[in-house]
Design a protein around this motif. Structure first.
Motif, PDB file in Angstrom:
ATOM      1  N   LEU A  10       7.545   8.804   6.579  1.00  0.00           N
ATOM      2  CA  LEU A  10       7.923   8.928   5.166  1.00  0.00           C
ATOM      3  C   LEU A  10       8.907   7.832   4.764  1.00  0.00           C
ATOM      4  O   LEU A  10       8.782   7.250   3.684  1.00  0.00           O
ATOM      5  N   LEU A  11       9.869   7.553   5.622  1.00  0.00           N
ATOM      6  CA  LEU A  11      10.831   6.489   5.349  1.00  0.00           C
ATOM      7  C   LEU A  11      10.121   5.147   5.220  1.00  0.00           C
ATOM      8  O   LEU A  11      10.323   4.411   4.246  1.00  0.00           O
ATOM      9  N   GLU A  12       9.285   4.831   6.182  1.00  0.00           N
ATOM     10  CA  GLU A  12       8.571   3.560   6.151  1.00  0.00           C
ATOM     11  C   GLU A  12       7.696   3.454   4.904  1.00  0.00           C
ATOM     12  O   GLU A  12       7.693   2.427   4.217  1.00  0.00           O
ATOM     13  N   ASN A  13       6.963   4.507   4.584  1.00  0.00           N
ATOM     14  CA  ASN A  13       6.091   4.489   3.413  1.00  0.00           C
ATOM     15  C   ASN A  13       6.879   4.299   2.117  1.00  0.00           C
ATOM     16  O   ASN A  13       6.461   3.557   1.229  1.00  0.00           O
ATOM     17  N   TYR A  14       8.023   4.964   2.004  1.00  0.00           N
ATOM     18  CA  TYR A  14       8.807   4.844   0.783  1.00  0.00           C
ATOM     19  C   TYR A  14       9.428   3.453   0.665  1.00  0.00           C
ATOM     20  O   TYR A  14       9.558   2.925  -0.440  1.00  0.00           O
ATOM     21  N   LEU A  15       9.783   2.862   1.778  1.00  0.00           N
ATOM     22  CA  LEU A  15      10.326   1.499   1.733  1.00  0.00           C
ATOM     23  C   LEU A  15       9.278   0.486   1.297  1.00  0.00           C
ATOM     24  O   LEU A  15       9.613  -0.597   0.826  1.00  0.00           O
ATOM     25  N   ASP A  24      14.743  -1.936  -6.009  1.00  0.00           N
ATOM     26  CA  ASP A  24      13.591  -1.862  -5.103  1.00  0.00           C
ATOM     27  C   ASP A  24      13.387  -3.153  -4.321  1.00  0.00           C
ATOM     28  O   ASP A  24      12.801  -3.143  -3.246  1.00  0.00           O
ATOM     29  N   SER A  25      13.893  -4.256  -4.842  1.00  0.00           N
ATOM     30  CA  SER A  25      13.734  -5.528  -4.134  1.00  0.00           C
ATOM     31  C   SER A  25      14.473  -5.519  -2.798  1.00  0.00           C
ATOM     32  O   SER A  25      14.144  -6.297  -1.901  1.00  0.00           O
ATOM     33  N   ILE A  30      15.851  -3.588   3.825  1.00  0.00           N
ATOM     34  CA  ILE A  30      16.103  -2.370   4.609  1.00  0.00           C
ATOM     35  C   ILE A  30      15.017  -2.216   5.665  1.00  0.00           C
ATOM     36  O   ILE A  30      15.299  -1.893   6.816  1.00  0.00           O
ATOM     37  N   HIS A  31      13.786  -2.463   5.269  1.00  0.00           N
ATOM     38  CA  HIS A  31      12.659  -2.390   6.211  1.00  0.00           C
ATOM     39  C   HIS A  31      12.865  -3.376   7.358  1.00  0.00           C
ATOM     40  O   HIS A  31      12.662  -3.034   8.529  1.00  0.00           O
TER      41      HIS A  31
END
Length: 96
Positions: A10-15, A24-25, A30-31
């Motif tokens: 979920l974290l990866e998908n949201y990032l 969002d940039s 963060i990723h």
């Protein structure tokens, strides 16, 4: 209850979601901070904050709060962005 692996996904998908906002940039940064999610597990020190998050909404709120703090508080003359992310995760989220 989400498993730890589900939380990582979920974290990866949201990032990876970019709504076109300035905040969002920073999701890409963060990723990159987390490096590769493929081999991460519940023992990875970078992901310990996920133990305190219990839902998809909490994970999304966490990312949104972190990106907002980057926009509002990050000063590249004081520290690198990765140091800032590390600080925010370890000081702001793990000490609560």
């Amino acid at each position: 209850m989400l498993s730890f692996k589900e939380k990582i996904i979920l974290l990866e998908n949201y990032l990876e979601i970019d709504k076109g906002s300035y905040a969002d940039s920073f999701k890409d940064d963060i990723h990159i901070y987390f490096d590769s999610f493929e081999n991460m597990d519940k023992n990875d020190p970078k992901l310990q904050f996920l133990k305190k998050l219990n839902s998809k909404k909490e994970i999304e709120n966490w990312v949104d709060k972190l990106t907002s703090r980057i926009v509002m508080k990050f000063d590249e003359e004081e520290m690198s962005l990765f140091d800032f992310i590390y600080y925010e995760i370890n000081i702001q989220y793990l000490t609560k």
